[in-house]
Design an enzyme around this catalytic site. Structure first.
Site, short mmCIF file in Angstrom:
data_model
loop_
_atom_site.label_atom_id
_atom_site.label_comp_id
_atom_site.label_asym_id
_atom_site.label_seq_id
_atom_site.Cartn_x
_atom_site.Cartn_y
_atom_site.Cartn_z
N GLU A 96 39.13 54.49 43.38
CA GLU A 96 38.26 55.64 43.09
C GLU A 96 37.20 55.27 42.06
OE1 GLU A 96 41.53 55.45 43.15
OE2 GLU A 96 42.49 57.40 43.38
N CYS A 104 41.03 50.77 39.94
CA CYS A 104 41.43 51.63 41.07
C CYS A 104 40.26 51.77 42.05
CB CYS A 104 41.79 53.03 40.58
SG CYS A 104 43.29 53.11 39.60
N ASN A 122 40.77 49.17 45.58
CA ASN A 122 41.39 48.65 44.36
C ASN A 122 41.27 47.13 44.33
OD1 ASN A 122 43.30 48.66 46.50
ND2 ASN A 122 45.03 48.58 45.09
N CYS A 152 41.29 58.03 36.74
CA CYS A 152 40.26 58.32 37.74
C CYS A 152 39.86 59.79 37.73
CB CYS A 152 40.74 57.88 39.12
SG CYS A 152 40.88 56.09 39.26
N GLU A 199 42.78 44.03 42.12
CA GLU A 199 43.79 43.65 41.12
C GLU A 199 43.43 42.30 40.48
OE1 GLU A 199 47.60 44.05 43.10
OE2 GLU A 199 47.43 46.24 43.03
N CYS A 203 44.92 58.71 40.09
CA CYS A 203 45.61 58.59 38.79
C CYS A 203 44.83 59.36 37.72
CB CYS A 203 45.76 57.11 38.40
SG CYS A 203 44.25 56.39 37.74
N1 THU Z 1 45.54 52.58 42.48
C1 THU Z 1 44.34 53.06 42.93
O1 THU Z 1 43.54 52.32 43.50
N2 THU Z 1 44.06 54.36 42.72
C2 THU Z 1 44.87 55.23 42.07
O2 THU Z 1 44.49 56.38 41.83
C3 THU Z 1 46.20 54.82 41.64
C4 THU Z 1 46.52 53.39 41.80
C5 THU Z 1 45.86 51.16 42.69
C6 THU Z 1 45.95 50.35 41.44
C7 THU Z 1 46.86 49.23 41.86
O3 THU Z 1 46.08 48.20 42.45
C8 THU Z 1 47.74 49.84 42.94
O4 THU Z 1 47.12 51.05 43.32
C9 THU Z 1 49.16 50.12 42.47
O5 THU Z 1 49.16 50.85 41.28
#
Ligand code: THU
Length: 129
Positions: free
Chosen positions: A56, A54, A43, A90, A45, A87
């Site tokens: 994935e 994300c 991930n 994804c 940000e 999520c």
């Molecule tokens: N996140 C992912 O990398 N994958 C997911 O399927 C759900 C959320 C990350 C996004 C963000 O950087 C952190 O988790 C908190 O939401």
């Protein structure tokens, strides 16, 4: 049965590269493509929070941008949570690139044990044009 331990180890390694100073929730993912190649992502940000990607989707887009079109499996790992699941966004992206014969298997880890589930369980009736 594929070597999902290797796939999970790759996701774990990718989670170390996570850029997540805002949520402090690191995620790593790895994709097994039909070619046999493995692609990983984390991930990433942003100060403008909605720009976050994300792990994935990062891994899947790396695979697709290298020419892959069919995905057999995705492993997901967070050092911050057991059984870290994908999520909704994804799931839909996985749906687009699922292997036509067998769909996608999703691998998570719970207390050291691998869990294997089908994308169909996560996203029945996904959208496809
Ligand atoms: N996140 C992912 O990398 N994958 C997911 O399927 C759900 C959320 C990350 C996004 C963000 O950087 C952190 O988790 C908190 O939401």
């Amino acid at each position: 049965m594929h070597d999902y331990k290797l796939l999970m180890d790759t996701a774990k390694e990718a989670s170390k590269k996570s850029y997540s100073p805002f949520s402090r929730f690191a995620v790593g993912a790895s994709v097994l493509a039909k070619s046999g190649m493995i692609y990983s992502g984390c991930n990433v940000e942003n100060s403008s929070f909605g720009m976050t990607i994300c792990a994935e989707r990062c891994a899947i887009f790396k695979a697709v941008s290298e020419g892959e079109r069919e995905i057999l499996a995705v492993a997901i790992y967070s050092p911050n949570a057991d059984d870290c699941n994908p999520c909704g966004a994804c799931r839909q992206v996985m749906y687009e690139f699922q292997d036509e014969e067998n769909g996608v298997e999703i691998i998570t880890e719970n207390m050291g044990n691998l869990i294997v589930r089908k994308l169909d369980e996560y996203l029945p009736y996904g959208f496809k044009i």
